[in-house]
Structures are given as structure tokens and as C-alpha cells.
Design a protein around this motif. Structure first.
Motif, PDB file in Angstrom:
ATOM      1  N   CYS A   1      73.094  52.442   1.890  1.00 52.68           N
ATOM      2  CA  CYS A   1      72.099  51.656   2.628  1.00 52.68           C
ATOM      3  C   CYS A   1      70.915  52.528   3.036  1.00 52.68           C
ATOM      4  O   CYS A   1      69.758  52.147   2.848  1.00 52.68           O
ATOM      5  N   LYS A   2      71.206  53.697   3.574  1.00 53.21           N
ATOM      6  CA  LYS A   2      70.131  54.593   4.005  1.00 53.21           C
ATOM      7  C   LYS A   2      69.247  55.002   2.834  1.00 53.21           C
ATOM      8  O   LYS A   2      68.025  55.068   2.963  1.00 53.21           O
TER       9      LYS A   2
ATOM     10  N   ASP B   1      66.767  52.309   2.182  1.00 50.28           N
ATOM     11  CA  ASP B   1      66.007  51.866   3.362  1.00 50.28           C
ATOM     12  C   ASP B   1      66.508  50.531   3.893  1.00 50.28           C
ATOM     13  O   ASP B   1      65.726  49.621   4.190  1.00 50.28           O
TER      14      ASP B   1
ATOM     15  N   ASP C   1      69.132  48.658   6.755  1.00 51.97           N
ATOM     16  CA  ASP C   1      69.898  48.826   7.980  1.00 51.97           C
ATOM     17  C   ASP C   1      71.376  48.569   7.664  1.00 51.97           C
ATOM     18  O   ASP C   1      71.737  47.447   7.282  1.00 51.97           O
ATOM     19  N   PRO C   2      72.244  49.568   7.801  1.00 48.50           N
ATOM     20  CA  PRO C   2      73.649  49.402   7.420  1.00 48.50           C
ATOM     21  C   PRO C   2      74.368  48.289   8.183  1.00 48.50           C
ATOM     22  O   PRO C   2      75.149  47.549   7.597  1.00 48.50           O
TER      23      PRO C   2
END
Length: 175
Positions: free
Chosen positions: A132-133, A136, A138-139
Motif C-alpha cells: 500500500c505504501k 501511495d 492508505d493501508p
């Protein structure tokens, strides 16, 4: 390539440093701008570097470390120069290595989770968060919307649609 204090190695290092200087001017820019700048400024350096390497290789001892390094660069030339064809690519792998380092550390820490299943779940969650990171995303929002989609009957045959790099599409479909 190691700097062996030879004039050939020093010249090669200067040329490679020039490529990094170009990259410094476009870091963070959109891919189209990076690509245009690379084609204008980096391509001539690369175009001159390959025949120069080939010429130097014919003039040095074939068993020297410098010859080994030059042969390595020439044998991987397409991969080493692929950044000239895609503005999304980096000149080297340092950003990717820096991005995955926390995942590797978390994986090692998962060894101490207390139970094999717990460690596997920890590693799985860490991989999802890291992916996710890298995209970009938001997890927490990704996991929430993905689980909601699964609960609402998202078909297994379309699992690719639930990947983090597809998250913006998921968000727009769910909302």
C-alpha cells in the motif's frame, strides 16, 4: 564500477556521476518530464559511454577487475539503460531497496511472533501495508474497503481488482 585509481575508471566514474547529476534535477518530477530530460541530457552520455567502454576493454588486461566490471556493464546494457525509455524507472535500484528494507526487517521480527501461524499472519499484513505504501495508498482504508468488497461478494475470479495498485478504482466503485 570500482575506482581503481586508473584514468579509465576515473573517467567512467565522472560520466556516471554526470548521469546522477541529471537525475538530481528531475527527482520527483512527473515521468514525462523525467523522460524528456533524460533523452536530452542523459542519452548522449550513454550513447558515448558504450563505445568508449568497448574501446577501453580492448586496451586493458582481460583479467583485470576493471575489465570484469566493464564486461558486466556491457552484458547488462539494455537493463542499465532502460531508464532512458521509461520516466517511471529510476537510474538505480536504491529507492526500491530503501522501500523494501522495512519489509525485510518486519519479516525478521515476525520470527519472534510466538507461533508459526501468528508469524505468517504478521508477515502477510506487513506485506500488504508495504505494498500500500509503495502505491501511495492508505493501508487502513485499503484493508477496510477490500474486506467490505469481499464481504459484499466480490468474485474470486476478479481478485486482481482488489490489489493495492487498483485501490483508487475500488474506492470509486464502492463509494
Amino acid at each position: 564500477m570500482r575506482n581503481t585509481k586508473s584514468p579509465i575508471a576515473e573517467t567512467a566514474v565522472r560520466q556516471i556521476a554526470a548521469l546522477y547529476a541529471v537525475e538530481a534535477t528531475v527527482r520527483g518530477a512527473p515521468p514525462e518530464i523525467r523522460l524528456a530530460t533524460r533523452r536530452q541530457q542523459s542519452a548522449p552520455i550513454i550513447e558515448a559511454l558504450k563505445p568508449w567502454f568497448e574501446k577501453q576493454l580492448s586496451m586493458i588486461s582481460s583479467g583485470s577487475q576493471l575489465a570484469v566490471d566493464i564486461r558486466y556493464a556491457l552484458s547488462h546494457w539494455d537493463g542499465l539503460t532502460s531508464f532512458l525509455d521509461d520516466g517511471r524507472l529510476e537510474l538505480d535500484t536504491n529507492p526500491v531497496e530503501n522501500a523494501i528494507r522495512p519489509v525485510a526487517l518486519t519479516r525478521k521480527n515476525a520470527l519472534f511472533a510466538g507461533h508459526e501461524v501468528g508469524a505468517e499472519n504478521w508477515a502477510l499484513l506487513a506485506s500488504i501495508v508495504a505494498t500500500c505504501k509503495l502505491n501511495d495508498v492508505d493501508p487502513v482504508a485499503y484493508i477496510d474497503e477490500t474486506l467490505t468488497a469481499i464481504i459484499n461478494g466480490h468474485p474470486k475470479s476478479r481478485i486482481e481488482e482488489l490489489m493495492p495498485w487498483q485501490f483508487r478504482k475500488i474506492s470509486s466503485q464502492i463509494l
